[in-house]
Design an enzyme around this catalytic site. Structure first.
Site, PDB file in Angstrom:
ATOM      1  N   CYS A  70       6.331  14.873 -10.227  1.00 25.56           N
ATOM      2  CA  CYS A  70       5.455  13.791 -10.665  1.00 25.56           C
ATOM      3  C   CYS A  70       5.143  13.854 -12.159  1.00 25.56           C
ATOM      4  O   CYS A  70       4.743  12.849 -12.751  1.00 25.56           O
ATOM      5  CB  CYS A  70       4.141  13.818  -9.890  1.00 25.56           C
ATOM      6  N   GLY A 105      10.254   4.940   2.958  1.00 27.91           N
ATOM      7  CA  GLY A 105       8.831   5.050   3.272  1.00 27.91           C
ATOM      8  C   GLY A 105       8.451   6.430   3.770  1.00 27.91           C
ATOM      9  O   GLY A 105       9.273   7.343   3.884  1.00 27.91           O
ATOM     10  N   CYS A 192      -5.064   7.522  -0.227  1.00 26.44           N
ATOM     11  CA  CYS A 192      -3.760   8.071  -0.595  1.00 26.44           C
ATOM     12  C   CYS A 192      -3.000   7.035  -1.415  1.00 26.44           C
ATOM     13  O   CYS A 192      -3.032   5.842  -1.112  1.00 26.44           O
ATOM     14  CB  CYS A 192      -2.941   8.408   0.650  1.00 26.44           C
TER      15      CYS A 192
END
Length: 372
Positions: A70, A105, A192
């Site tokens: 990230c 997903g 989230c």
């Protein structure tokens, strides 16, 4: 930056081109002026930067592909800053791009090249469950209720509602957050960040005198650190790597934490924002909850946090996130953040962590401080 969201009709080339060409135009820089390119991405495959730049007609300059989970985008900015300070280049482009909707997903998988992390993953460990454990411990030790976590989501989604580039632009109530689908106790769905998101962001960095904007934004500090191996002590509330990286950034810049006017931080889950308040020295240890409740971190407060909506509302296309945080801060410092502008902002900070691996707090952490 592009809008963050589902872009089924667009390719990764389309997204990257929109961000890079937009940044060049905004900076008044021609493609031929670019001496190096730093391309951040996590799931796009080998030499992605070269592929995307080829289709844009930018070939020849040095190009560095950067992956640091990230923190990829922020790490790419850090590497570019080092090269500029060394005098290797005068003008470079840093961009990040991701198409997470192509993964189908669900939660982002943990490391598969580490037997320790693989062992955790095979027993059901995911990033939401890691943060859920942090949230549970935080509420227990601080004597708080789940409502405190929900307040982070309410605040950031209210900010995202003002950002035309955010993925989710709906305000929510405390009750809606708490009643949304359980993910991992105490975290619910609205606490989230969305995992199905595409997007790109780009910045132009230069040591030349800027010509396009009177309020030139300077990078005052750029710090990246990796996590220490945890031996004999595993305090899941100790955001040690972020605190250490922040200290380096404050030392580099000479900026006092109390002088920071806005922050874009890594709120992949609501508990993360509360932990980072203290790690970034926005408040004293143990006082993160009170800082949130006071309204200090909301728009109009003393130090708005995630005015873009953060990862919770704006979205989190991994490779693009760290760059997008800087785009938001630049717009704020140049008074171009329509609908969510922070008055008299002079100093902004971005913080991004990355990598869930066994035995360390995080794999990487980055902190940048920008100013006008």
């Amino acid at each position: 930056m592009t809008p963050f969201g589902r872009h089924n009709a667009l390719s990764m080339q389309d997204l990257a081109q929109a961000a890079v060409l937009g940044a060049l135009k905004d900076a008044g820089v021609r493609k031929d002026d670019v001496q190096a390119i730093y391309a951040a991405n996590v799931y796009g495959g080998m030499v992605l930067g070269q592929v995307l730049m080829r289709d844009m007609g930018i070939t020849g300059p040095a190009l560095y592909n950067v992956e640091n989970a990230c923190a990829s985008g922020a790490t790419a900015v850090h590497l570019a800053c080092q090269a500029l300070r060394l005098g290797l280049y005068e003008t470079v482009v840093v961009f990040g791009v991701e198409q997470l909707t192509q993964l189908g997903g669900g939660t982002i998988p943990l490391q598969r090249n580490d037997y320790k992390t693989e062992l955790y993953a095979s027993h059901g460990m995911t990033l939401p469950t890691v943060y859920a454990m942090r949230g549970t411990r935080y509420l227990h030790e601080r004597g708080e209720t789940a409502e405190l976590l929900a307040r982070v989501a309410v605040k950031n989604r209210a900010h995202g509602a003002r950002n035309p580039l955010a993925q989710q632009r709906s305000e929510v109530t405390l009750e809606e957050v708490l009643d949304s689908r359980p993910v991992a106790e105490p975290l619910t769905l609205l606490q989230c960040c969305p995992s199905a998101v595409d997007g790109a962001a780009a910045v132009v960095l230069t040591t030349r005198r800027p010509t396009q904007h009177s309020a030139a934004v300077r990078i005052l500090a750029s710090a990246v650190q990796s996590g220490y191996q945890e031996l004999g002590c595993d305090d899941i509330l100790d955001a040690e790597i972020t605190a250490r990286t922040a200290r380096l950034a404050y030392e580099q810049s000479g900026v006092d934490p109390k002088d920071v006017n806005l922050v874009e931080l890594h709120d992949a889950f609501t508990i993360a924002e509360l932990l980072y308040y203290e790690a970034l020295q926005l408040t004293k240890p143990g006082e993160g909850g009170e800082l949130l409740r006071s309204g200090a971190t909301a728009l109009g407060g003393r130090v708005p946090v995630n005015p873009s909506g953060g990862l919770l509302a704006k979205g989190h296309p991994l490779g693009a996130t760290g760059v997008a945080q800087m785009v938001e801060v630049v717009w704020q410092l140049q008074n171009r953040a329509d609908g969510r502008q922070i008055e008299n902002a002079k100093i902004g900070l971005t913080q991004c962590t990355g990598g869930g691996i066994a035995g360390v707090d995080h794999a990487a952490s980055s902190v940048h401080i920008l100013g006008v």
